[in-house]
Scaffold this motif. Sequence first.
Motif, short mmCIF file in Angstrom:
data_model
loop_
_atom_site.label_atom_id
_atom_site.label_comp_id
_atom_site.label_asym_id
_atom_site.label_seq_id
_atom_site.Cartn_x
_atom_site.Cartn_y
_atom_site.Cartn_z
N UNK A 1 6.98 -33.23 -2.18
CA UNK A 1 7.08 -34.55 -2.83
C UNK A 1 7.40 -35.66 -1.83
N UNK A 2 8.13 -35.31 -0.78
CA UNK A 2 8.56 -36.32 0.19
C UNK A 2 7.71 -36.35 1.45
N UNK A 3 6.74 -35.43 1.56
CA UNK A 3 5.87 -35.41 2.72
C UNK A 3 6.44 -34.68 3.91
N UNK A 4 7.49 -33.88 3.71
CA UNK A 4 8.09 -33.15 4.83
C UNK A 4 7.28 -31.94 5.26
N UNK A 5 6.55 -31.34 4.33
CA UNK A 5 5.72 -30.19 4.69
C UNK A 5 4.37 -30.69 5.20
N UNK A 6 4.15 -30.53 6.48
CA UNK A 6 2.90 -30.98 7.09
C UNK A 6 2.23 -29.76 7.72
N UNK A 7 1.29 -29.15 7.01
CA UNK A 7 0.66 -27.95 7.55
C UNK A 7 -0.27 -28.27 8.71
N UNK A 8 -0.31 -27.37 9.67
CA UNK A 8 -1.23 -27.46 10.79
C UNK A 8 -1.87 -26.10 10.98
N UNK A 9 -3.16 -26.09 11.16
CA UNK A 9 -3.88 -24.84 11.36
C UNK A 9 -4.09 -24.60 12.85
N UNK A 10 -3.66 -23.45 13.31
CA UNK A 10 -3.87 -23.09 14.71
C UNK A 10 -5.37 -22.92 14.94
N UNK A 11 -5.86 -23.53 16.00
CA UNK A 11 -7.28 -23.44 16.32
C UNK A 11 -8.07 -24.63 15.82
N UNK A 12 -7.44 -25.55 15.09
CA UNK A 12 -8.11 -26.76 14.60
C UNK A 12 -8.19 -27.75 15.77
N UNK A 13 -9.37 -27.90 16.36
CA UNK A 13 -9.51 -28.75 17.55
C UNK A 13 -9.34 -30.22 17.25
N UNK A 14 -9.52 -30.62 15.99
CA UNK A 14 -9.35 -32.04 15.65
C UNK A 14 -7.87 -32.40 15.47
N UNK A 15 -7.01 -31.41 15.22
CA UNK A 15 -5.58 -31.64 15.04
C UNK A 15 -4.82 -30.46 15.65
N UNK A 16 -4.77 -30.39 16.98
CA UNK A 16 -4.20 -29.21 17.62
C UNK A 16 -2.68 -29.11 17.44
N UNK A 17 -2.19 -27.87 17.43
CA UNK A 17 -0.75 -27.61 17.38
C UNK A 17 -0.24 -27.70 18.82
N UNK A 18 0.71 -28.60 19.04
CA UNK A 18 1.28 -28.78 20.37
C UNK A 18 2.66 -28.14 20.39
N UNK A 19 2.92 -27.32 21.38
CA UNK A 19 4.20 -26.64 21.51
C UNK A 19 4.92 -27.20 22.72
N UNK A 20 6.14 -27.69 22.50
CA UNK A 20 6.93 -28.29 23.57
C UNK A 20 8.02 -27.33 24.04
N UNK A 21 8.42 -27.48 25.29
CA UNK A 21 9.47 -26.66 25.88
C UNK A 21 10.83 -27.28 25.56
N UNK A 22 11.25 -27.12 24.30
CA UNK A 22 12.51 -27.71 23.85
C UNK A 22 13.71 -27.05 24.51
N UNK A 23 13.65 -25.77 24.80
CA UNK A 23 14.78 -25.07 25.40
C UNK A 23 15.14 -25.69 26.75
N UNK A 24 14.15 -25.90 27.59
CA UNK A 24 14.39 -26.50 28.91
C UNK A 24 14.87 -27.94 28.77
N UNK A 25 14.23 -28.70 27.88
CA UNK A 25 14.56 -30.11 27.68
C UNK A 25 16.00 -30.27 27.18
N UNK A 26 16.38 -29.52 26.16
CA UNK A 26 17.72 -29.65 25.58
C UNK A 26 18.80 -29.11 26.50
N UNK A 27 18.44 -28.19 27.40
CA UNK A 27 19.43 -27.65 28.32
C UNK A 27 19.92 -28.71 29.31
N UNK A 28 19.18 -29.79 29.48
CA UNK A 28 19.64 -30.88 30.36
C UNK A 28 20.69 -31.75 29.68
N UNK A 29 20.75 -31.70 28.35
CA UNK A 29 21.68 -32.54 27.59
C UNK A 29 22.86 -31.77 27.00
#
Length: 121
Positions: free
Chosen positions: A14-42
């Motif tokens: 109802x609030x738009x929090x669920x945003x599905x992404x399909x792996x392999x969809x070249x028009x809307x790719x799933x991007x994975x960030x290295x949060x562990x390394x980034x947050x370890x600096x803070x």
Amino acid sequence: MLSDVAASVGLSSRTGHNIPQLVGDTSNPVVIYDWKDYLSTLFHPIKNVTKFHQFHVSVDHPGVVEFREFSDSPVVRITLRKVSKVNVNVSCDDLPNVMFAKGLDLYLQWYLFENSAKSVS
């Protein structure tokens, strides 16, 4: 179809929090960030965090977390922030490095190929 499931997930929020992404969809790719390394600096990590069941944070002690393994366990208190300033400005534009999938090694690829061919026939 998988796209129907994704559409259902999107419509279920109802609030738009669920945003599905399909792996392999070249028009809307799933991007994975290295949060562990980034947050370890803070922040300092909480060792064995999954064994704790109770956490307490307070506006009176910013950056500090108290936690217990069980309700009758002693309180452990640590300062999560590595930076001593109260306000650390982290920009939404300053994202971690993008992580790329390494893929399967040749041995595992061949194993999967051989075993999937057997199950089809």
